[in-house]
Design a protein around this motif. Structure first.
Motif, mmCIF file in Angstrom:
data_model
loop_
_atom_site.group_PDB
_atom_site.id
_atom_site.type_symbol
_atom_site.label_atom_id
_atom_site.label_comp_id
_atom_site.label_asym_id
_atom_site.label_seq_id
_atom_site.Cartn_x
_atom_site.Cartn_y
_atom_site.Cartn_z
ATOM 1 N N PHE A 46 -14.888 -31.571 8.453
ATOM 2 C CA PHE A 46 -13.435 -31.539 8.262
ATOM 3 C C PHE A 46 -12.958 -32.825 7.607
ATOM 4 O O PHE A 46 -12.136 -32.798 6.681
ATOM 5 C CB PHE A 46 -12.758 -31.338 9.619
ATOM 6 C CG PHE A 46 -11.264 -31.201 9.552
ATOM 7 C CD1 PHE A 46 -10.670 -29.996 9.222
ATOM 8 C CD2 PHE A 46 -10.438 -32.280 9.826
ATOM 9 C CE1 PHE A 46 -9.292 -29.861 9.160
ATOM 10 C CE2 PHE A 46 -9.061 -32.169 9.771
ATOM 11 C CZ PHE A 46 -8.481 -30.949 9.437
ATOM 12 N N LEU A 49 -13.632 -33.147 3.870
ATOM 13 C CA LEU A 49 -12.686 -32.412 3.040
ATOM 14 C C LEU A 49 -11.287 -33.020 3.085
ATOM 15 O O LEU A 49 -10.455 -32.735 2.219
ATOM 16 C CB LEU A 49 -12.611 -30.951 3.497
ATOM 17 C CG LEU A 49 -13.859 -30.108 3.263
ATOM 18 C CD1 LEU A 49 -13.748 -28.783 4.003
ATOM 19 C CD2 LEU A 49 -14.068 -29.869 1.772
ATOM 20 N N ASN A 50 -11.029 -33.845 4.093
ATOM 21 C CA ASN A 50 -9.697 -34.427 4.278
ATOM 22 C C ASN A 50 -9.805 -35.941 4.501
ATOM 23 O O ASN A 50 -9.430 -36.459 5.569
ATOM 24 C CB ASN A 50 -9.003 -33.779 5.476
ATOM 25 C CG ASN A 50 -8.821 -32.287 5.318
ATOM 26 O OD1 ASN A 50 -7.876 -31.825 4.691
ATOM 27 N ND2 ASN A 50 -9.741 -31.519 5.900
ATOM 28 N N ALA A 73 -10.406 -27.560 -4.557
ATOM 29 C CA ALA A 73 -10.285 -28.199 -3.240
ATOM 30 C C ALA A 73 -9.736 -27.217 -2.209
ATOM 31 O O ALA A 73 -10.196 -27.196 -1.057
ATOM 32 C CB ALA A 73 -9.379 -29.423 -3.341
ATOM 33 N N ARG A 74 -8.774 -26.407 -2.619
ATOM 34 C CA ARG A 74 -8.223 -25.418 -1.692
ATOM 35 C C ARG A 74 -9.284 -24.389 -1.302
ATOM 36 O O ARG A 74 -9.379 -23.994 -0.134
ATOM 37 C CB ARG A 74 -6.997 -24.738 -2.305
ATOM 38 C CG ARG A 74 -5.791 -25.643 -2.421
ATOM 39 C CD ARG A 74 -4.525 -24.876 -2.773
ATOM 40 N NE ARG A 74 -4.569 -24.331 -4.127
ATOM 41 C CZ ARG A 74 -4.236 -25.004 -5.215
ATOM 42 N NH1 ARG A 74 -3.857 -26.282 -5.128
ATOM 43 N NH2 ARG A 74 -4.284 -24.441 -6.407
ATOM 44 N N SER A 77 -11.744 -25.847 1.178
ATOM 45 C CA SER A 77 -11.151 -25.929 2.509
ATOM 46 C C SER A 77 -11.115 -24.558 3.186
ATOM 47 O O SER A 77 -11.452 -24.421 4.369
ATOM 48 C CB SER A 77 -9.746 -26.516 2.418
ATOM 49 O OG SER A 77 -9.162 -26.644 3.693
ATOM 50 N N ASP A 81 -13.014 -23.412 6.598
ATOM 51 C CA ASP A 81 -12.282 -22.850 7.734
ATOM 52 C C ASP A 81 -12.896 -21.517 8.174
ATOM 53 O O ASP A 81 -13.093 -21.273 9.372
ATOM 54 C CB ASP A 81 -10.811 -22.638 7.377
ATOM 55 C CG ASP A 81 -10.058 -23.940 7.165
ATOM 56 O OD1 ASP A 81 -10.570 -24.996 7.581
ATOM 57 O OD2 ASP A 81 -8.955 -23.904 6.582
ATOM 58 N N ASP A 114 -4.349 -24.199 9.036
ATOM 59 C CA ASP A 114 -4.719 -24.669 7.693
ATOM 60 C C ASP A 114 -4.765 -23.502 6.708
ATOM 61 O O ASP A 114 -4.261 -23.599 5.577
ATOM 62 C CB ASP A 114 -6.089 -25.355 7.730
ATOM 63 C CG ASP A 114 -6.039 -26.724 8.382
ATOM 64 O OD1 ASP A 114 -4.930 -27.240 8.594
ATOM 65 O OD2 ASP A 114 -7.125 -27.268 8.686
ATOM 66 N N ARG A 115 -5.380 -22.413 7.129
ATOM 67 C CA ARG A 115 -5.492 -21.250 6.258
ATOM 68 C C ARG A 115 -4.107 -20.669 5.954
ATOM 69 O O ARG A 115 -3.811 -20.315 4.807
ATOM 70 C CB ARG A 115 -6.382 -20.183 6.917
ATOM 71 C CG ARG A 115 -7.840 -20.572 7.009
ATOM 72 C CD ARG A 115 -8.655 -19.547 7.771
ATOM 73 N NE ARG A 115 -8.661 -18.254 7.096
ATOM 74 C CZ ARG A 115 -9.506 -17.923 6.120
ATOM 75 N NH1 ARG A 115 -10.416 -18.790 5.716
ATOM 76 N NH2 ARG A 115 -9.459 -16.732 5.565
ATOM 77 N N THR A 118 -2.140 -22.762 3.507
ATOM 78 C CA THR A 118 -2.659 -22.680 2.139
ATOM 79 C C THR A 118 -2.379 -21.326 1.497
ATOM 80 O O THR A 118 -1.920 -21.256 0.351
ATOM 81 C CB THR A 118 -4.181 -22.938 2.140
ATOM 82 O OG1 THR A 118 -4.433 -24.250 2.654
ATOM 83 C CG2 THR A 118 -4.747 -22.830 0.725
#
Length: 480
Positions: A46, A49-50, A73-74, A77, A81, A114-115, A118
């Motif tokens: 995690f 990625l962040n 990047a999206r 991620s 997830d 997060d999902r 996005t």
């Protein structure tokens, strides 16, 4: 964060507390051992990625990385997830300890949120203020996680990505809100101040090679140009937005309900909690009317000192007293210092009444909010995370020196001598500042990092009531 009405968030706190009690589970089971290894691997992935978020919570392994916020990047991620959620659901909750079951839920909530942000909320398309590199570079410069030369090398590597970062930001923006566009312009203009001559002096005084020093200057110039290009892009977009081409900042009922669920994590829906608040409002107005009648003879007087006639309508009565009390406030020039002087008083009261354990080794640093962070909240705590809990905790307070006299007066009437004290109780002592100190001491990193939203805000508002019930303010009229 701004001070919230006491009623609504205390109800949110009770909502969080009212969740079903978890049954006891065997301790230190094989499932627990597997789960704890899974958590360690998941958190490292995690943070990779962040990296900016990682740095903010004191995890410095990826301190030389800057993520370009593009489609790739999206996707990375979202893929992460999905993979973690699948593995998470494979654990048998009945075989986990109560603590690990809570962590399982918190991780699931975090990744699901997060999902949703996005794929559904998609603020990356319409909230340009989320694009700003200043904070991460300022933290890197001011946090002594490594010798300065090492930090400068990390910054040098990250500076290389800034032009691509802002190029991606401009490509992402579709139809933004006017409000977020204005904030983005102001904050990114402030971001330029991070990349100034003071930084170059540190570079020149370092042991970086001559080539690296020259490269630092080149990349810093490119960074400032990228920031300026983004500001120019948004500035050119602004007239169209002002003419009616902007997205509304109101997200609507459906998005709000879903956002509430992800952010607050309560057993109550937004609508159910709102209904409870409306039902409670009647008794709240009863209490406010009683207090207004008590205060009326003291504050609502004429030139001769005689009490003015009370309005018949109780809301008019309440409004008149609040309006009068709001006239008592500090000055724009003294706003930050008034808050700074009050923190020791709050700490003393908490200690004298033995309300909650404090930690003098982790003092609260009151400072003016950096320009690149202003426009979102008047005051708020910027706390370190559990990986580096002894780093400075800042109480960011936005000065009012740029306000017009009318705007400053309006702001100070809201945060008058009494409400300003509650703001400091909520944000600082014994509110978020102390809550976050204790959160960082949790044995569970997951609980420290991904805490329940209702409990976080609920504690801060509960602390307002706790202070009042302990007698705070009983003999105080003014703050400062």
């Amino acid at each position: 964060m701004r001070t919230h009405p006491l009623l609504v968030v205390v109800v949110a706190l009770f909502a969080a507390i009212a969740t079903p009690t978890l049954a006891a589970a065997p301790k230190a089971s094989k499932e627990d051992a597997k789960f704890e290894k899974f958590v360690a691997v998941t958190l490292d992935g995690f943070w990779k990625l962040n990296p900016e978020y990682a740095f903010a919570v004191g995890y410095y392994k990826h301190a030389d990385q800057l993520v370009v916020p593009d489609a790739a990047a999206r996707k990375a991620s979202l893929d992460f997830d999905a993979a973690v959620l699948a593995k998470l659901d494979a654990f048998d909750a009945a075989k986990l300890s109560a603590s690990n079951r809570v962590d399982q839920v918190l991780i699931r909530n975090q990744l699901a949120a997060d999902r949703w942000y996005t794929e559904v909320f998609r603020s990356w398309e319409w909230q340009p203020s989320q694009y700003n590199v200043a904070d991460s570079f300022a933290r890197q410069l001011n946090t002594e996680y490594a010798p300065l030369d090492t930090r400068l090398k990390h910054m040098l590597a990250r500076l290389d990505k800034v032009p691509a970062y802002y190029a991606a930001a401009m490509a992402n923006i579709g139809t933004p809100t006017l409000e977020h566009t204005v904030i983005a312009i102001e904050q990114n203009q402030g971001a330029l101040g991070v990349f100034d001559e003071a930084l170059l002096k540190k570079v020149d005084a370092s042991t970086l090679s001559k080539a690296d020093k020259a490269l630092f200057r080149t990349r810093m110039d490119s960074t400032k140009a990228a920031i300026s290009d983004y500001v120019a892009f948004l500035t050119a977009l602004k007239p169209k937005l002002e003419a009616g081409g902007a997205r509304s900042f109101r997200i609507g009922k459906d998005l709000y309900a879903a956002k509430f669920g992800h952010d607050i994590q309560s057993s109550f829906s937004a609508e159910a909690l709102y209904a409870k608040a409306k039902a409670e409002k009647v008794s709240l107005h009863d209490r406010m009317e009683l207090l207004a009648r008590v205060l009326w003879p003291k504050y609502m007087v004429d030139e001769k000192g005689a009490a003015k006639p009370m309005p018949n309508d109780r809301l008019d009565l309440i409004g008149a007293v609040i309006g009068e009390l709001s006239k008592h406030h500090t000055t724009p020039a003294a706003f930050v210092d008034t808050i700074r002087k009050q923190i020791p008083e709050l700490e003393k009261f908490v200690a004298d009444h033995d309300l909650i354990t404090q930690d003098p080794t982790r003092p609260l640093v009151v400072r003016e909010t950096p320009v690149y962070q202003r426009g979102f909240a008047g005051a708020g705590v910027d706390a370190p995370g559990p990986y580096d809990p002894t780093a400075n905790t800042y109480y960011n307070v936005s000065p009012l020196d740029g306000y017009t006299p009318e705007r400053a007066e309006s702001y100070l009437r809201e945060y008058n001598d009494w409400m300003l004290q509650l703001l400091n109780v909520h944000e600082a002592v014994p509110g978020h500042y102390l809550q976050l100190i204790h959160s960082n001491k949790s044995k569970s990193l997951v609980k420290s990092l991904f805490g329940n939203g209702a409990m976080v805000e609920g504690w801060a508002v509960f602390s307002e009531r706790m202070m009042l019930e302990a007698g705070y303010g009983a003999t105080r009229r003014r703050c400062g």
